[in-house]
Scaffold this active site. Structure first.
Site, mmCIF file in Angstrom:
data_model
loop_
_atom_site.group_PDB
_atom_site.id
_atom_site.type_symbol
_atom_site.label_atom_id
_atom_site.label_comp_id
_atom_site.label_asym_id
_atom_site.label_seq_id
_atom_site.Cartn_x
_atom_site.Cartn_y
_atom_site.Cartn_z
ATOM 1 N N ASP A 47 -9.531 12.858 -4.828
ATOM 2 C CA ASP A 47 -9.411 11.401 -5.411
ATOM 3 C C ASP A 47 -10.835 11.460 -6.674
ATOM 4 O OD1 ASP A 47 -7.016 10.360 -4.810
ATOM 5 O OD2 ASP A 47 -7.934 9.774 -2.951
ATOM 6 N N ASP B 112 0.022 11.971 -5.261
ATOM 7 C CA ASP B 112 -0.836 10.914 -5.893
ATOM 8 C C ASP B 112 -1.770 12.085 -6.831
ATOM 9 O OD1 ASP B 112 0.014 10.235 -3.443
ATOM 10 O OD2 ASP B 112 -1.524 8.750 -3.196
#
Length: 385
Positions: free
Chosen positions: A101, A162
């Site tokens: 991330d 993601d």
């Protein structure tokens, strides 16, 4: 501004909604200086995170950047200073960077400072984050591992949908440094996601495991969806926007097709008010909605409309879907009627399986709703491009 936009999504609509969002962000600014709103509200109020540890801390920074660009009010830059300091520190701390991330985190914090202000310290942190993301790549498997230590047997070789939104960090790092290896890794990962995460019916797996030694595909699994064979709504939304962005960075038309295929499946599984349930397995009933997934898809549609030919018949379908979703979010899902509620979009979901953030505001949902409004007014957002 977007060409051939429906009259419903007028500049006046976007300005009115951004003004409402500004009120909500200013409310957050009164509480969060060198700390961060939590990932989701609790009782429609954001808890305070004192450490820059979560994957979501940059969405607040992203909202501040959007408002600075929109208003040119340097008060937002002043609010960003302690936020940026925290991101400069984070990239130096082992344990705080052990995640894919880094794209979310640095594309919405140091990235805008680099793009918009030419800030050299932000640029250095941005590139360092890209280096750490690059180090999570397994060449044989062609994927960036999502979670955990690279030797962790539970997560070894696991990619998740993601991560498509983390790839712009690498694409941009190649452009900034002149080193093609960042882009090559991002491109290979996007190809593997297109090949293995998208199912034949154009639904998607949340996560997919690859054998990092042989490069062979293993199996798909969910972490936040209804089941391993269902289609987690937010994951599908990351696919729409993420594949569209990989097309923008590479020109590979297979990514444009992938984004359209994933979007078509998403739109075919919407309930009457056009806002998805938390998993696309559900199309009616009392299951929770996920407004945050709808906001991400709106950003994805706006990006797709920049690239689809004017003669493409899908344009009209996607334009109508954008109008329907943005109108429904504005009318039925915002906190406009209650100034004491801190978030922007109600009725979001973090994770049903983990009993977290159910029927609350999500900080990323708030951010992407604002980004969609910004793009309606000004065109594409440089943070991802």
């Amino acid at each position: 501004m977007m060409n051939q936009r429906s009259d419903v999504l007028t500049p006046a609509f976007a300005l009115e909604q951004l003004d409402f969002c500004k009120t909500k962000v200013d409310q957050l600014r009164s509480r969060f200086h060198d700390t961060f709103p939590g990932a989701n509200t609790e009782g429609l109020r954001y808890p305070e995170e004192t450490e820059n540890f979560e994957w979501t801390t940059s969405f607040y920074s992203g909202m501040l950047w959007l408002l600075w660009e929109h208003t040119k009010d340097d008060a937002y830059l002043q609010s960003l200073k302690p936020q940026l300091e925290s991101f400069y520190e984070r990239v130096e701390k082992p344990g705080y960077i052990d995640t894919h991330d880094l794209g979310f985190l640095y594309s919405l914090s140091c990235g805008p400072a680099m793009h918009l202000l030419g800030d050299e310290r932000a640029k250095a942190a941005f590139i360092k984050a890209a280096d750490y993301l690059k180090a999570r790549y397994f060449p044989e498997a062609g994927v960036i591992q999502a979670w955990g230590d690279l030797t962790d047997p539970e997560n070894r070789g696991r990619m998740i949908i993601d991560c498509l939104l983390n790839l712009p960090l690498l694409y941009q790092a190649s452009r900034v440094t002149g080193d093609p290896s960042y882009k090559e890794i991002a491109y290979r990962h996007a190809c593997q996601a297109r090949k293995y995460i998208i199912r034949p019916d154009h639904s998607t797996y949340h996560t997919y495991y690859m054998d990092v030694e042989t490069g062979e595909p293993r199996f798909g699994r969910t972490a936040q969806g209804y089941s391993d064979t269902s289609c987690w709504a937010r994951g599908q939304s990351w696919g729409v926007y993420g594949f569209a962005l990989s097309y923008a960075h590479t020109g590979d038309k297979s990514f444009l097709k992938a984004a359209c295929d994933v979007l078509d499946y998403f739109l075919e599984h919407l309930p009457e008010d056009h806002i998805c349930y938390w998993d696309l397995y559900f199309t009616e009933g009392d299951q929770p909605r996920d407004s945050s997934a709808a906001a991400v898809v709106c950003c994805g549609i706006l990006e797709l409309l920049r690239h689809l030919p004017l003669t493409d018949p899908k344009r009209e379908v996607y334009q109508k879907a954008l109008v329907d979703m943005m109108s429904s979010l504005a009318q039925n899902y915002t906190t406009q009627d209650n100034p004491e509620q801190e978030g922007i979009l109600r009725h979001g979901v973090y994770s049903i399986p983990h009993n977290r953030g159910i029927d609350e505001c999500m900080i990323w949902g708030d951010y992407y709703y604002m980004e969609a409004l910004y793009c309606l007014l000004y065109g594409p957002c440089c943070y991802w491009l």
